[in-house]
Scaffold this motif. Structure first.
Motif, PDB file in Angstrom:
ATOM      1  N   ALA A  34      -5.879   0.136  -1.791  1.00 55.64           N
ATOM      2  CA  ALA A  34      -5.990  -0.533  -0.446  1.00 55.64           C
ATOM      3  C   ALA A  34      -7.402  -1.477  -0.686  1.00 55.64           C
ATOM      4  O   ALA A  34      -7.325  -2.766  -0.120  1.00 55.64           O
TER       5      ALA A  34
ATOM      6  N   ASP B  43      -8.557  -2.003   7.352  1.00 57.34           N
ATOM      7  CA  ASP B  43      -7.508  -2.941   6.743  1.00 57.34           C
ATOM      8  C   ASP B  43      -7.957  -4.345   6.993  1.00 57.34           C
ATOM      9  O   ASP B  43      -8.891  -4.659   7.610  1.00 57.34           O
TER      10      ASP B  43
ATOM     11  N   LEU C  71       0.874  -1.165  -0.053  1.00 57.42           N
ATOM     12  CA  LEU C  71      -0.236   0.082   0.177  1.00 57.42           C
ATOM     13  C   LEU C  71       1.067   1.186   0.110  1.00 57.42           C
ATOM     14  O   LEU C  71       0.448   2.229  -0.719  1.00 57.42           O
TER      15      LEU C  71
END
Length: 123
Positions: free
Chosen positions: A85, A111, A22
């Motif tokens: 993401a 996440d 990322l």
């Protein structure tokens, strides 16, 4: 001002892979790797992200009201980081958009360990 921020993980290898991929365009790399904690960032003198298995060996859980905010440099980069993401397995918490007129543009994800992230641009 800040040295590092720590996020707990239940799968350290997956979490490290997620954040290295990322943030690689921002220059992130592994700076310290130990058995239960990994520090990533540009250098030891710059703010870092520490990913860890909790010291108490209990499951890692996201904190209520806790969020890591990342400023990639522009609205376009916010959009790019948000979509990256999502492609890496994060879930949407708020698609990219202007949040405060002429002041704050942001996007939100969770996440792989359910930690909340904000990608933002002021201005």
């Amino acid at each position: 001002m800040f040295s590092y921020v720590t996020l707990g993980s239940n799968d350290l290898d997956k979490s490290v892979d997620f954040y290295l991929e990322l943030l690689k365009e921002q220059g992130a790399k592994t700076l310290i790797k130990m058995d239960r904690i990994v520090f990533i960032g540009k250098s030891m003198q710059s703010p870092m992200l520490a990913l860890c298995i909790p010291f108490n060996k209990e499951p890692a859980t996201p904190g209520n009201g806790t969020m890591l905010s990342i400023a990639p440099g522009s609205k376009e980069k916010v959009d790019e980081l948000y979509h990256k993401a999502i492609s890496l397995g994060a879930s949407c918490e708020g698609a990219p958009g202007q949040r405060i007129e002429k002041t704050f543009y942001g996007a939100y994800v969770r996440d792989l360990d359910d930690n909340k992230l904000c990608f933002n641009h002021f201005g």
